[in-house]
Write a protein that holds these residues in place. Structure first.
Motif, mmCIF file in Angstrom:
data_model
loop_
_atom_site.group_PDB
_atom_site.id
_atom_site.type_symbol
_atom_site.label_atom_id
_atom_site.label_comp_id
_atom_site.label_asym_id
_atom_site.label_seq_id
_atom_site.Cartn_x
_atom_site.Cartn_y
_atom_site.Cartn_z
ATOM 1 N N LEU A 12 42.954 48.087 50.271
ATOM 2 C CA LEU A 12 42.769 48.052 48.821
ATOM 3 C C LEU A 12 42.761 46.613 48.304
ATOM 4 O O LEU A 12 41.953 46.251 47.440
ATOM 5 N N ILE A 13 43.637 45.775 48.837
ATOM 6 C CA ILE A 13 43.657 44.366 48.432
ATOM 7 C C ILE A 13 42.372 43.665 48.844
ATOM 8 O O ILE A 13 41.820 42.834 48.099
ATOM 9 N N TYR A 14 41.858 44.007 50.035
ATOM 10 C CA TYR A 14 40.609 43.393 50.491
ATOM 11 C C TYR A 14 39.459 43.713 49.546
ATOM 12 O O TYR A 14 38.654 42.843 49.186
ATOM 13 N N VAL A 15 39.363 44.961 49.122
ATOM 14 C CA VAL A 15 38.283 45.350 48.210
ATOM 15 C C VAL A 15 38.491 44.722 46.835
ATOM 16 O O VAL A 15 37.536 44.319 46.159
ATOM 17 N N ALA A 16 39.763 44.612 46.401
ATOM 18 C CA ALA A 16 40.029 44.077 45.059
ATOM 19 C C ALA A 16 39.648 42.609 44.944
ATOM 20 O O ALA A 16 39.144 42.165 43.900
ATOM 21 N N VAL A 17 39.891 41.832 45.988
ATOM 22 C CA VAL A 17 39.592 40.403 45.927
ATOM 23 C C VAL A 17 38.169 40.088 46.357
ATOM 24 O O VAL A 17 37.726 38.938 46.219
ATOM 25 N N HIS A 18 37.442 41.080 46.858
ATOM 26 C CA HIS A 18 36.077 40.830 47.322
ATOM 27 C C HIS A 18 35.153 40.734 46.107
ATOM 28 O O HIS A 18 35.148 41.628 45.255
ATOM 29 N N PRO A 19 34.363 39.680 45.992
ATOM 30 C CA PRO A 19 33.486 39.546 44.810
ATOM 31 C C PRO A 19 32.349 40.563 44.860
ATOM 32 O O PRO A 19 31.814 40.899 45.906
ATOM 33 N N GLY A 20 31.987 41.055 43.704
ATOM 34 C CA GLY A 20 30.860 41.971 43.597
ATOM 35 C C GLY A 20 31.226 43.422 43.784
ATOM 36 O O GLY A 20 30.349 44.292 43.707
ATOM 37 N N LEU A 21 32.498 43.740 44.028
ATOM 38 C CA LEU A 21 32.930 45.129 44.213
ATOM 39 C C LEU A 21 33.861 45.526 43.078
ATOM 40 O O LEU A 21 34.786 44.786 42.727
ATOM 41 N N ARG A 22 33.583 46.652 42.489
ATOM 42 C CA ARG A 22 34.410 47.159 41.403
ATOM 43 C C ARG A 22 35.040 48.471 41.842
ATOM 44 O O ARG A 22 34.359 49.370 42.346
ATOM 45 N N LEU A 23 36.351 48.515 41.678
ATOM 46 C CA LEU A 23 37.077 49.689 42.154
ATOM 47 C C LEU A 23 36.862 50.865 41.216
ATOM 48 O O LEU A 23 36.925 50.729 39.996
ATOM 49 N N ASP A 24 36.605 52.029 41.802
ATOM 50 C CA ASP A 24 36.575 53.284 41.079
ATOM 51 C C ASP A 24 37.071 54.371 42.033
ATOM 52 O O ASP A 24 37.485 54.103 43.165
ATOM 53 N N TRP A 25 37.029 55.614 41.563
ATOM 54 C CA TRP A 25 37.569 56.709 42.377
ATOM 55 C C TRP A 25 36.776 56.901 43.670
ATOM 56 O O TRP A 25 37.364 57.157 44.730
ATOM 57 N N ASP A 26 35.460 56.782 43.616
ATOM 58 C CA ASP A 26 34.645 56.959 44.823
ATOM 59 C C ASP A 26 34.952 55.892 45.872
ATOM 60 O O ASP A 26 35.021 56.188 47.075
ATOM 61 N N LYS A 27 35.157 54.647 45.409
ATOM 62 C CA LYS A 27 35.468 53.586 46.370
ATOM 63 C C LYS A 27 36.865 53.757 46.953
ATOM 64 O O LYS A 27 37.091 53.489 48.141
ATOM 65 N N LEU A 28 37.819 54.200 46.141
ATOM 66 C CA LEU A 28 39.149 54.480 46.678
ATOM 67 C C LEU A 28 39.093 55.608 47.714
ATOM 68 O O LEU A 28 39.767 55.551 48.750
ATOM 69 N N GLN A 29 38.296 56.604 47.439
ATOM 70 C CA GLN A 29 38.132 57.707 48.387
ATOM 71 C C GLN A 29 37.494 57.206 49.679
ATOM 72 O O GLN A 29 37.908 57.595 50.781
ATOM 73 N N THR A 30 36.500 56.335 49.554
ATOM 74 C CA THR A 30 35.849 55.784 50.745
ATOM 75 C C THR A 30 36.800 54.919 51.556
ATOM 76 O O THR A 30 36.755 54.915 52.798
ATOM 77 N N ILE A 31 37.684 54.179 50.878
ATOM 78 C CA ILE A 31 38.663 53.360 51.589
ATOM 79 C C ILE A 31 39.588 54.243 52.432
ATOM 80 O O ILE A 31 39.877 53.948 53.606
ATOM 81 N N GLY A 32 40.061 55.341 51.848
ATOM 82 C CA GLY A 32 40.921 56.257 52.602
ATOM 83 C C GLY A 32 40.212 56.872 53.789
ATOM 84 O O GLY A 32 40.783 56.984 54.884
ATOM 85 N N ILE A 33 38.958 57.295 53.593
ATOM 86 C CA ILE A 33 38.187 57.889 54.690
ATOM 87 C C ILE A 33 37.937 56.860 55.787
ATOM 88 O O ILE A 33 38.050 57.160 56.987
ATOM 89 N N THR A 34 37.625 55.627 55.382
ATOM 90 C CA THR A 34 37.366 54.572 56.369
ATOM 91 C C THR A 34 38.610 54.254 57.179
ATOM 92 O O THR A 34 38.537 54.055 58.407
ATOM 93 N N ALA A 35 39.762 54.213 56.522
ATOM 94 C CA ALA A 35 41.008 53.934 57.244
ATOM 95 C C ALA A 35 41.317 55.027 58.257
ATOM 96 O O ALA A 35 41.705 54.754 59.402
#
Length: 702
Positions: free
Chosen positions: A174-197
């Protein structure tokens, strides 16, 4: 056939999972919630593997429709005319113009909208089972607490570190996505992060198990065709299991001794007496009868006594009793089945040189034969299968599986290359896709993913983590191992399916192709959210399967375990030879024991067959003599003294059929004088006790 194939697969896979679970679990003794949770986890994983080929065919069908839609409707008739002109006048070169393709519906067509909902329900249910419910039930089933509240507290405490690891990994991503430029967190991205992990963790374990299974499964079938090797390995297992069985019996005795002491210490009116009774109910029946309940003394308990146990010690003992009883029962059943296998292999070795071509068993099977084996699997058919055909069939199967393993290793190392296409699985599917041969596509996908899943799942069934995780057949698997296997299946199946879709170039995150996605990958979200995993780990980590296959081929893991002191079967090892010799002696001893039992049964049966009719005639004659008129009684009494000697041998035969009492040479019953009523029987009493031959006792001179 709209949705019929999906419905049939759903029903068939359920009974398949239930049948496989029946081989390992005891439905009568296991808790019903454990059975339901395990069969649900196995069922969902098997279902994903079976339904995925249908998803592939539906994706190819939708791709055909999308390609037709992209072609302009106004240019479609002209293009067909030009295509006809090319056939009639081949001398003129005409540029290729896209032509509308005729899209045939698959025989297993599934209406739109069903598969996405189906995959979403199946995937998230399996993830809930593997990450939340099954770990909790695992700790709950292994807990030794006596109340439901206590078991829940113990399960939550044991899983606190477990759940904290999940949160740590998820927080890092989650921290990696938050500090990455050009990415905005939303529910779909949080869901994708969990699935990827979750998929990353599963893929890490998947490659390890796959590298072992790709080599070990073909080699196991090849070695199964070598009867001498198989018998030697079985003898090694017998010696090793005998050590484990002796250790389990000794541990059970020690724990039962501790239970006995507590049973005598804790009085009938002690508050912890109910806990002792709960522990006693978990003990084997013979120990329960031996100890009983300590209610013969009505002394009140002393609260100040230092010998009384604490509640924590009783919880620990309760947990230990459950474990040692299960282990002792498992080793006892395994010992029995392993001996049956050893006897069978020795029978096969003896029957190979038989000129009659009839399979003769050294010992008859203790289980009754079914009508199929009685009429179809005759001794002649059994000889041809065991002594002639079986080895050749196993060799052919081993060669075929080896070819599949080579194809998998090559495709795992080259599936990222799309131009040119190097993955053999992708080539097979693309050739069939050109002709829209849906049946061939489904068969190719099913055989491919079935082989991959077999390599992984069979490794899960084979591995053993000391005595904590072990799937023992013949209904001897404990609740902890059943739940742990369900967790592994649910974690391995999603990355397995993604890896297969990558091998056939159906995953755009890996193949980088602009084409229609499967319904399965659509619920996974875009892996581009975490680019270093999608472009790095998912592509290059599967290549490690080559190194793992080489290590498995040279048995590096077995050699390392052997150096650490864990006895492993190695043909060129001195300890292995010693254990094989010990196994031979143990098998000979068990054969002699069983032979004595069978000889005793045969002699008892022969005596009954020989003198059973005489006993019935004797009883019938006594009944007929009772009907003789009173006028003939005198004649009968007169002739009794002449018939007594004739019936003496007959009665001796009858007494031999009775179960004699054990001889007690120091008992008072060995009197100097024989009773009068037994004078005609010599030294044998009606109760079955032998008397001395003389007036002195037998062993008085010793």
């Amino acid at each position: 056939m709209s949705g019929a194939a999906l419905g049939i697969d759903v029903v068939v896979v359920f009974f398949l999972a239930l049948l496989v679970l029946y081989r390992y679990a005891d439905f009568r003794k296991q808790h019903k919630l454990v059975i339901v949770a395990t069969v649900l986890a196995w069922y969902l994983c098997f279902l994903i593997v079976i339904i995925l080929p249908l998803d592939v065919t539906m994706t190819i069908y939708r791709q055909c429709e999308v390609d037709n839609i992209r072609i302009s409707p106004s240019s479609a008739p002209n293009s067909s005319k030009v295509f006809t002109a090319n056939k009639t006048n081949s001398s003129h070169s005409v540029p290729d113009i896209p032509v509308l393709q005729q899209c045939f519906k698959p025989w297993s067509y599934i209406p739109d909208g069903i598969l996405p909902v189906f995959w979403r329900v199946v995937y998230w249910t399996s993830q809930f089972l593997t990450w939340i419910l099954l770990p909790f039930m695992q700790s709950y089933a292994r807990s030794g607490d006596f109340s439901i509240t206590g078991k829940i507290k113990t399960a939550l405490f044991e899983n606190a570190i477990y759940y904290g690891t999940y949160l740590l990994i998820f927080g890092a991503l989650l921290i990696y996505v938050a500090v990455h430029p050009g990415l905005r967190l939303d529910w779909d991205k949080l869901q994708t992060i969990g699935i990827t992990a979750a998929n990353t963790w599963g893929l890490f374990l998947l490659v390890l198990l796959l590298g072992y299974g790709l080599v070990e499964i073909p080699r196991s079938y090849w070695n199964a065709a070598r009867r001498g090797y198989l018998l030697t390995k079985t003898q090694f297992k017998v010696a090793k299991l005998m050590t484990e069985k002796a250790d389990a019996d000794e541990t059970l005795e020690d724990v039962m001794e501790e239970v006995r002491k507590l049973n005598e210490t804790v009085k009938y009116n002690h508050p912890f007496r109910k806990y002792i009774d709960t522990i006693l109910r978990k003990c084997p029946t013979e120990y329960q009868e031996r100890m009983g309940r300590n209610m013969d003394d009505y002394e009140d308990f002393d609260q100040n006594s230092n010998s009384l146990p604490s509640e924590k010690s009783l919880v620990r003992l309760h947990k230990q009793v459950i474990y040692v009883v299960q282990r002792q029962q498992r080793t006892r059943v395994q010992w029995k089945m392993l001996l049956e296998e050893a006897f069978h292999l020795e029978d096969v070795a003896k029957n190979e040189t038989s000129s009659t071509h009839q399979f003769v068993r050294g010992f008859q099977s203790q289980e009754p034969r079914s009508w199929i084996s009685h009429y179809l699997y005759t001794p002649s058919v059994e000889w041809y299968w065991e002594c002639l055909l079986r080895s050749w069939c196993y060799r052919i199967l081993a060669v075929v599986l080896s070819l599949f393993s080579i194809i998998v290793v090559w495709s795992e190392c080259t599936f990222f290359s799309t131009k040119p296409v190097l993955s053999l699985f992708a080539i097979f599917i693309q050739v069939a896709e050109k002709t829209y041969n849906y049946l061939y596509i489904e068969l190719a996908c099913f055989m491919s993913i079935f082989f991959l899943s077999n390599c992984i799942y069979s490794t899960v069934f084979r591995i053993r983590i000391f005595n904590y995780y072990y799937l023992a057949p013949h209904h001897q698997t404990d609740a902890y191992s059943l739940l742990f296997s369900g967790m592994l299946f649910c974690r391995l199946t999603p990355p397995l399916c993604l890896n297969f879709l990558g091998l056939i170039h159906m995953d755009s995150a890996i193949s980088h192709q602009n084409r229609e996605q499967t319904a399965y990958t659509s619920i996974m979200g875009s892996m581009r959210v975490i680019s270093f995993i999608a472009d790095g780990f998912y592509i290059y980590y599967p290549m490690l399967v080559v190194i793992l296959c080489i290590a498995t081929y040279f048995s590096l893991g077995t050699r390392c375990l052997n150096l650490l002191g864990f006895q492993q079967f190695m043909g060129d090892n001195e300890m292995t030879s010693d254990l094989v010799d010990e196994g031979k002696e143990l098998i000979k001893r068990e054969k002699r024991k069983r032979q004595r039992l069978e000889d005793g049964e045969n002699r008892r049966r022969e005596w009954k067959e020989r003198y059973g009719n005489q006993k019935e005639d004797f009883t019938r004659n006594r009944g007929s003599h009772a009907e003789i008129p009173s006028s003939l009684h005198a004649t009968k009494r007169a002739s009794t003294k002449y018939s007594r000697s004739n019936s003496r041998s007959e009665r001796d035969c009858m007494e031999l059929l009775q179960d004699p009492e054990p001889m007690d040479f120091n008992a008072d019953s060995f009197s100097d004088d024989c009773p009068d009523q037994n004078s005609e029987l010599g030294r044998y009493q009606p109760s079955g006790r032998y008397l001395s031959m003389s007036r002195s006792r037998i062993f008085d001179d010793i």
